[in-house]
Scaffold this motif. Structure first.
Motif, PDB file in Angstrom:
ATOM      1  N   LEU A  41       1.109  -1.346   0.235  1.00 36.04           N
ATOM      2  CA  LEU A  41      -0.193   0.145  -0.299  1.00 36.04           C
ATOM      3  C   LEU A  41       0.681   1.314  -0.190  1.00 36.04           C
ATOM      4  O   LEU A  41       1.120   1.550   0.946  1.00 36.04           O
ATOM      5  N   TRP A  42       1.437   1.834  -1.084  1.00 36.20           N
ATOM      6  CA  TRP A  42       2.091   2.875  -1.585  1.00 36.20           C
ATOM      7  C   TRP A  42       1.290   4.147  -2.202  1.00 36.20           C
ATOM      8  O   TRP A  42       0.269   3.692  -2.826  1.00 36.20           O
ATOM      9  N   CYS A  43       1.833   4.783  -2.005  1.00 37.39           N
ATOM     10  CA  CYS A  43       2.143   5.991  -3.054  1.00 37.39           C
ATOM     11  C   CYS A  43       1.088   5.420  -4.403  1.00 37.39           C
ATOM     12  O   CYS A  43       1.569   4.460  -5.233  1.00 37.39           O
ATOM     13  N   THR A  44       0.321   5.915  -5.382  1.00 38.68           N
ATOM     14  CA  THR A  44      -0.514   5.703  -6.238  1.00 38.68           C
ATOM     15  C   THR A  44       0.113   6.583  -8.340  1.00 38.68           C
ATOM     16  O   THR A  44      -0.250   5.890  -8.719  1.00 38.68           O
ATOM     17  N   GLN A  45       1.503   6.610  -7.600  1.00 41.27           N
ATOM     18  CA  GLN A  45       2.003   6.900  -8.962  1.00 41.27           C
ATOM     19  C   GLN A  45       2.775   6.181  -8.847  1.00 41.27           C
ATOM     20  O   GLN A  45       3.685   5.639  -8.102  1.00 41.27           O
ATOM     21  N   PRO A  46       3.044   5.302 -10.079  1.00 44.28           N
ATOM     22  CA  PRO A  46       3.864   4.579 -11.014  1.00 44.28           C
ATOM     23  C   PRO A  46       5.657   4.255  -9.801  1.00 44.28           C
ATOM     24  O   PRO A  46       5.580   3.119  -9.677  1.00 44.28           O
ATOM     25  N   SER A  47       5.753   5.427 -10.264  1.00 47.49           N
ATOM     26  CA  SER A  47       7.001   5.101 -10.030  1.00 47.49           C
ATOM     27  C   SER A  47       7.568   5.790  -8.670  1.00 47.49           C
ATOM     28  O   SER A  47       8.596   5.240  -8.068  1.00 47.49           O
ATOM     29  N   CYS A  48       6.681   5.742  -7.595  1.00 49.93           N
ATOM     30  CA  CYS A  48       6.898   5.998  -6.230  1.00 49.93           C
ATOM     31  C   CYS A  48       6.524   4.905  -5.010  1.00 49.93           C
ATOM     32  O   CYS A  48       4.998   3.988  -5.557  1.00 49.93           O
ATOM     33  N   ARG A  49       6.661   4.304  -4.270  1.00 47.49           N
ATOM     34  CA  ARG A  49       7.367   3.502  -3.684  1.00 47.49           C
ATOM     35  C   ARG A  49       7.125   3.065  -2.106  1.00 47.49           C
ATOM     36  O   ARG A  49       6.862   3.059  -1.151  1.00 47.49           O
ATOM     37  N   LYS A  50       6.446   5.074  -2.513  1.00 44.06           N
ATOM     38  CA  LYS A  50       6.739   5.468  -0.402  1.00 44.06           C
ATOM     39  C   LYS A  50       5.522   4.814   0.680  1.00 44.06           C
ATOM     40  O   LYS A  50       4.149   5.419  -0.427  1.00 44.06           O
ATOM     41  N   PRO A  51       5.189   4.456   1.047  1.00 42.58           N
ATOM     42  CA  PRO A  51       3.767   3.374   1.784  1.00 42.58           C
ATOM     43  C   PRO A  51       2.970   4.423   2.227  1.00 42.58           C
ATOM     44  O   PRO A  51       3.407   5.577   2.230  1.00 42.58           O
ATOM     45  N   TYR A  52       1.972   4.388   2.619  1.00 50.27           N
ATOM     46  CA  TYR A  52       0.465   5.437   3.150  1.00 50.27           C
ATOM     47  C   TYR A  52       1.043   5.392   4.500  1.00 50.27           C
ATOM     48  O   TYR A  52       1.387   4.170   5.002  1.00 50.27           O
ATOM     49  N   SER A  53       1.402   6.494   5.264  1.00 48.95           N
ATOM     50  CA  SER A  53       0.998   6.826   6.341  1.00 48.95           C
ATOM     51  C   SER A  53      -0.303   6.841   7.495  1.00 48.95           C
ATOM     52  O   SER A  53      -1.214   7.163   6.598  1.00 48.95           O
ATOM     53  N   LEU A  54      -0.147   6.526   8.429  1.00 52.15           N
ATOM     54  CA  LEU A  54      -1.560   7.036   9.167  1.00 52.15           C
ATOM     55  C   LEU A  54      -1.965   7.763   9.215  1.00 52.15           C
ATOM     56  O   LEU A  54      -3.332   7.707   9.031  1.00 52.15           O
TER      57      LEU A  54
END
Length: 138
Positions: A41-54
């Motif tokens: 569960l990470w950013c919806t931008q295809p090149s970004c894999r930063k997870p959603y924060s609380l």
């Protein structure tokens, strides 16, 4: 990724500073929670894999959905633990130490009190309660 134009009020700023449509971010989160794949569960931008924060999830998920997300997150990673001070995701280093990378709190993963390497959880008394414990034993 949402390809329609949305008003600013319909967008959410992710922890990586990208923007996502609230509707798409919400559906993405709900799907990952339902599937039990919260580790992806990470950013919806295809090149970004930063997870959603609380903080982000609290903007659009219900209390029950947040509870499910926390449970699934802990199931996915046996080293994951939520910090008792700031409620961000931390890491269990070993059976006596956990660290929060957000507020830098070192704590016991068993009792969730400050890190106490020598004392057991049952004998450890936080400094702010020492006087109370001494007075009650007299």
């Amino acid at each position: 990724v949402c390809c329609t134009d949305k008003a600013g009020a319909e967008m959410v700023r992710m922890s990586c500073s990208h923007f996502s449509c609230k509707e798409c971010a919400t559906e993405n989160a709900r799907l990952k929670i339902k599937e039990g794949t919260v580790s992806s569960l990470w950013c919806t931008q295809p090149s970004c894999r930063k997870p959603y924060s609380l903080d982000i999830l609290q903007q659009f998920l219900s209390d029950e959905e947040l509870k499910q997300w926390k449970e699934k997150t802990l199931e996915c990673d046996p080293r994951a633990i939520f910090c008792p001070r700031c409620e961000k995701l931390g890491t269990k280093e070993n059976e006596k130490l956990a660290n929060c990378g957000h507020c830098f709190y070192a704590f016991c993963p068993i009792c969730l009190e400050s890190y106490h390497p020598v004392e057991t959880c049952f004998s450890y008394i936080p400094k702010e309660f020492e006087n109370e414990a001494i007075e009650s034993s007299l």
